[in-house]
Design a protein around this motif. Structure first.
Motif, PDB file in Angstrom:
ATOM      1  N   ALA A  91       1.770 -22.947   4.727  1.00 52.50           N
ATOM      2  CA  ALA A  91       2.715 -21.883   4.402  1.00 52.50           C
ATOM      3  C   ALA A  91       2.306 -20.613   5.138  1.00 52.50           C
ATOM      4  CB  ALA A  91       2.736 -21.616   2.898  1.00 52.50           C
ATOM      5  N   VAL A  92       3.195 -19.634   5.089  1.00 59.33           N
ATOM      6  CA  VAL A  92       2.820 -18.277   5.476  1.00 59.33           C
ATOM      7  C   VAL A  92       2.294 -17.592   4.214  1.00 59.33           C
ATOM      8  CG1 VAL A  92       3.585 -16.073   6.397  1.00 59.33           C
ATOM      9  CG2 VAL A  92       4.564 -18.201   7.284  1.00 59.33           C
ATOM     10  N   TYR A  93       1.105 -17.050   4.312  1.00 61.62           N
ATOM     11  CA  TYR A  93       0.461 -16.407   3.171  1.00 61.62           C
ATOM     12  C   TYR A  93       0.587 -14.891   3.306  1.00 61.62           C
ATOM     13  CZ  TYR A  93      -1.472 -20.781   1.516  1.00 61.62           C
ATOM     14  OH  TYR A  93      -1.611 -22.056   1.003  1.00 61.62           O
ATOM     15  N   TYR A  94       1.010 -14.272   2.207  1.00 59.43           N
ATOM     16  CA  TYR A  94       1.229 -12.836   2.173  1.00 59.43           C
ATOM     17  C   TYR A  94       0.327 -12.189   1.135  1.00 59.43           C
ATOM     18  CZ  TYR A  94       5.615 -13.962   4.568  1.00 59.43           C
ATOM     19  OH  TYR A  94       6.557 -14.431   5.446  1.00 59.43           O
ATOM     20  N   CYS A  95      -0.134 -11.008   1.465  1.00 61.47           N
ATOM     21  CA  CYS A  95      -0.902 -10.203   0.538  1.00 61.47           C
ATOM     22  C   CYS A  95      -0.004  -9.095  -0.012  1.00 61.47           C
ATOM     23  CB  CYS A  95      -2.106  -9.598   1.254  1.00 61.47           C
ATOM     24  SG  CYS A  95      -3.072  -8.434   0.278  1.00 61.47           S
ATOM     25  N   LYS A  96      -0.073  -8.865  -1.313  1.00 59.73           N
ATOM     26  CA  LYS A  96       0.631  -7.757  -1.933  1.00 59.73           C
ATOM     27  C   LYS A  96      -0.367  -6.898  -2.689  1.00 59.73           C
ATOM     28  CE  LYS A  96       3.033  -7.897  -5.817  1.00 59.73           C
ATOM     29  NZ  LYS A  96       4.104  -8.167  -6.815  1.00 59.73           N
ATOM     30  N   LEU A  97      -0.339  -5.610  -2.425  1.00 64.23           N
ATOM     31  CA  LEU A  97      -1.240  -4.689  -3.097  1.00 64.23           C
ATOM     32  C   LEU A  97      -0.457  -3.669  -3.892  1.00 64.23           C
ATOM     33  CD1 LEU A  97      -3.816  -3.972  -0.246  1.00 64.23           C
ATOM     34  CD2 LEU A  97      -3.948  -5.683  -2.049  1.00 64.23           C
ATOM     35  N   GLY A  98      -0.852  -3.468  -5.123  1.00 64.68           N
ATOM     36  CA  GLY A  98      -0.332  -2.394  -5.943  1.00 64.68           C
ATOM     37  C   GLY A  98      -1.186  -1.165  -5.708  1.00 64.68           C
ATOM     38  N   ILE A  99      -0.598  -0.148  -5.109  1.00 63.37           N
ATOM     39  CA  ILE A  99      -1.382   1.008  -4.665  1.00 63.37           C
ATOM     40  C   ILE A  99      -0.924   2.277  -5.366  1.00 63.37           C
ATOM     41  CG2 ILE A  99      -1.813   2.490  -2.660  1.00 63.37           C
ATOM     42  CD1 ILE A  99      -2.056  -0.026  -0.995  1.00 63.37           C
ATOM     43  N   ARG A 100      -1.895   3.050  -5.761  1.00 60.35           N
ATOM     44  CA  ARG A 100      -1.662   4.316  -6.450  1.00 60.35           C
ATOM     45  C   ARG A 100      -1.918   5.453  -5.450  1.00 60.35           C
ATOM     46  NH1 ARG A 100      -4.652   3.200 -10.629  1.00 60.35           N
ATOM     47  NH2 ARG A 100      -2.934   2.374 -11.868  1.00 60.35           N
ATOM     48  N   VAL A 101      -0.943   6.360  -5.379  1.00 62.29           N
ATOM     49  CA  VAL A 101      -1.015   7.467  -4.429  1.00 62.29           C
ATOM     50  C   VAL A 101      -0.820   8.780  -5.166  1.00 62.29           C
ATOM     51  CG1 VAL A 101      -0.001   8.492  -2.368  1.00 62.29           C
ATOM     52  CG2 VAL A 101      -0.103   6.010  -2.587  1.00 62.29           C
ATOM     53  N   SER A 102      -1.581   9.767  -4.767  1.00 64.26           N
ATOM     54  CA  SER A 102      -1.419  11.123  -5.285  1.00 64.26           C
ATOM     55  C   SER A 102      -1.092  12.041  -4.115  1.00 64.26           C
ATOM     56  CB  SER A 102      -2.702  11.601  -5.979  1.00 64.26           C
ATOM     57  OG  SER A 102      -2.537  12.932  -6.437  1.00 64.26           O
ATOM     58  N   ASP A 103       0.111  12.647  -4.166  1.00 62.39           N
ATOM     59  CA  ASP A 103       0.483  13.576  -3.103  1.00 62.39           C
ATOM     60  C   ASP A 103       1.317  14.701  -3.704  1.00 62.39           C
ATOM     61  OD1 ASP A 103       3.037  11.338  -1.696  1.00 62.39           O
ATOM     62  OD2 ASP A 103       3.009  12.523  -3.541  1.00 62.39           O
ATOM     63  N   TYR A 104       2.066  15.415  -2.870  1.00 64.05           N
ATOM     64  CA  TYR A 104       2.832  16.570  -3.339  1.00 64.05           C
ATOM     65  C   TYR A 104       3.877  16.175  -4.383  1.00 64.05           C
ATOM     66  CZ  TYR A 104       6.653  14.999  -0.338  1.00 64.05           C
ATOM     67  OH  TYR A 104       7.644  14.270   0.246  1.00 64.05           O
ATOM     68  N   ARG A 105       4.215  14.877  -4.426  1.00 64.67           N
ATOM     69  CA  ARG A 105       5.191  14.417  -5.413  1.00 64.67           C
ATOM     70  C   ARG A 105       4.533  14.099  -6.755  1.00 64.67           C
ATOM     71  NH1 ARG A 105       7.422   9.838  -1.461  1.00 64.67           N
ATOM     72  NH2 ARG A 105       5.234   9.969  -0.890  1.00 64.67           N
ATOM     73  N   GLY A 106       3.235  14.074  -6.792  1.00 67.72           N
ATOM     74  CA  GLY A 106       2.517  13.726  -8.003  1.00 67.72           C
ATOM     75  C   GLY A 106       1.780  12.418  -7.831  1.00 67.72           C
ATOM     76  N   LEU A 107       1.552  11.727  -8.931  1.00 69.72           N
ATOM     77  CA  LEU A 107       0.866  10.445  -8.913  1.00 69.72           C
ATOM     78  C   LEU A 107       1.908   9.340  -9.058  1.00 69.72           C
ATOM     79  CD1 LEU A 107      -1.909   9.024  -8.876  1.00 69.72           C
ATOM     80  CD2 LEU A 107      -1.852   9.098 -11.368  1.00 69.72           C
ATOM     81  N   TRP A 108       1.941   8.428  -8.107  1.00 64.08           N
ATOM     82  CA  TRP A 108       2.931   7.375  -8.180  1.00 64.08           C
ATOM     83  C   TRP A 108       2.342   6.073  -7.661  1.00 64.08           C
ATOM     84  CZ3 TRP A 108       4.399   5.654  -3.244  1.00 64.08           C
ATOM     85  CH2 TRP A 108       4.078   6.506  -2.180  1.00 64.08           C
ATOM     86  N   GLU A 109       3.010   4.969  -8.000  1.00 65.37           N
ATOM     87  CA  GLU A 109       2.540   3.637  -7.663  1.00 65.37           C
ATOM     88  C   GLU A 109       3.625   2.863  -6.913  1.00 65.37           C
ATOM     89  OE1 GLU A 109      -0.267   3.128 -11.671  1.00 65.37           O
ATOM     90  OE2 GLU A 109       1.609   2.012 -11.470  1.00 65.37           O
ATOM     91  N   SER A 110       3.185   2.008  -6.020  1.00 59.83           N
ATOM     92  CA  SER A 110       4.142   1.201  -5.280  1.00 59.83           C
ATOM     93  C   SER A 110       3.455  -0.056  -4.764  1.00 59.83           C
ATOM     94  CB  SER A 110       4.717   1.999  -4.102  1.00 59.83           C
ATOM     95  OG  SER A 110       5.736   1.256  -3.444  1.00 59.83           O
ATOM     96  N   ASP A 111       4.245  -1.100  -4.561  1.00 61.20           N
ATOM     97  CA  ASP A 111       3.738  -2.344  -3.991  1.00 61.20           C
ATOM     98  C   ASP A 111       3.898  -2.334  -2.474  1.00 61.20           C
ATOM     99  OD1 ASP A 111       4.994  -4.427  -6.703  1.00 61.20           O
ATOM    100  OD2 ASP A 111       3.094  -3.361  -6.466  1.00 61.20           O
ATOM    101  N   TYR A 112       2.851  -2.824  -1.800  1.00 63.18           N
ATOM    102  CA  TYR A 112       2.892  -2.922  -0.346  1.00 63.18           C
ATOM    103  C   TYR A 112       2.582  -4.366   0.056  1.00 63.18           C
ATOM    104  CZ  TYR A 112       2.841   2.162  -0.130  1.00 63.18           C
ATOM    105  OH  TYR A 112       3.164   3.491  -0.272  1.00 63.18           O
ATOM    106  N   TRP A 113       3.352  -4.884   1.005  1.00 59.00           N
ATOM    107  CA  TRP A 113       3.174  -6.244   1.489  1.00 59.00           C
ATOM    108  C   TRP A 113       2.622  -6.236   2.915  1.00 59.00           C
ATOM    109  CZ3 TRP A 113       4.288 -10.755  -1.219  1.00 59.00           C
ATOM    110  CH2 TRP A 113       4.987 -10.606  -2.418  1.00 59.00           C
TER     111      TRP A 113
END
Length: 123
Positions: A91-113
């Motif tokens: 198969a094609v194997y993918y990594c997904k990371l749940g990443i927490r970022v703090s910037d001018y918008r505040g603290l937020w989370e998003s998934d990156y593939w």
């Protein structure tokens, strides 16, 4: 900008082993969850192994006892050790990371593939 890159795929004979690595780079605070997924020919993407937000590891039944997920928090990497590989693991194997970022918008989370890495198990 956060980037996620996988490496370590390739061609291996049945019964062999491969180690996949996923690395995150860019500006972010932390990785709060991580997982490996795969998509075989004609199949939908499925979860292989993960660390959930509570730090617990979970595995698909088909890979239990053969695959091991690990992480290095200092290096922002996640690895998948795959042993006793079978043709069905192709198969094609993918990594997904749940990443927490703090910037001018505040603290937020998003998934990156990541872009995916091909694993082929064949004699």
């Amino acid at each position: 900008q956060v980037q996620v890159v996988e490496s370590g795929g390739g061609l291996v004979q049945p019964g062999g082993s491969l180690r996949l690595t996923c690395a995150a780079s860019g500006s972010f605070n932390s990785i709060y969850a991580s997982g490996w997924y795969r998509q075989g020919p004609g199949n939908s993407r499925e979860l292989v192994a993960e660390f959930d937000s509570g730090g617990r590891s979970n595995y698909a039944d088909s890979v239990k006892g053969r695959f091991t997920i690990s992480r290095d928090r200092a290096k922002n990497t996640v690895a998948l050790q795959m042993n006793s590989l079978e043709p069905e693991d192709t198969a094609v194997y993918y990594c997904k990371l749940g990443i927490r970022v703090s910037d001018y918008r505040g603290l937020w989370e998003s998934d990156y593939w990541g872009q995916g890495t091909q694993v082929t198990v064949s004699s």
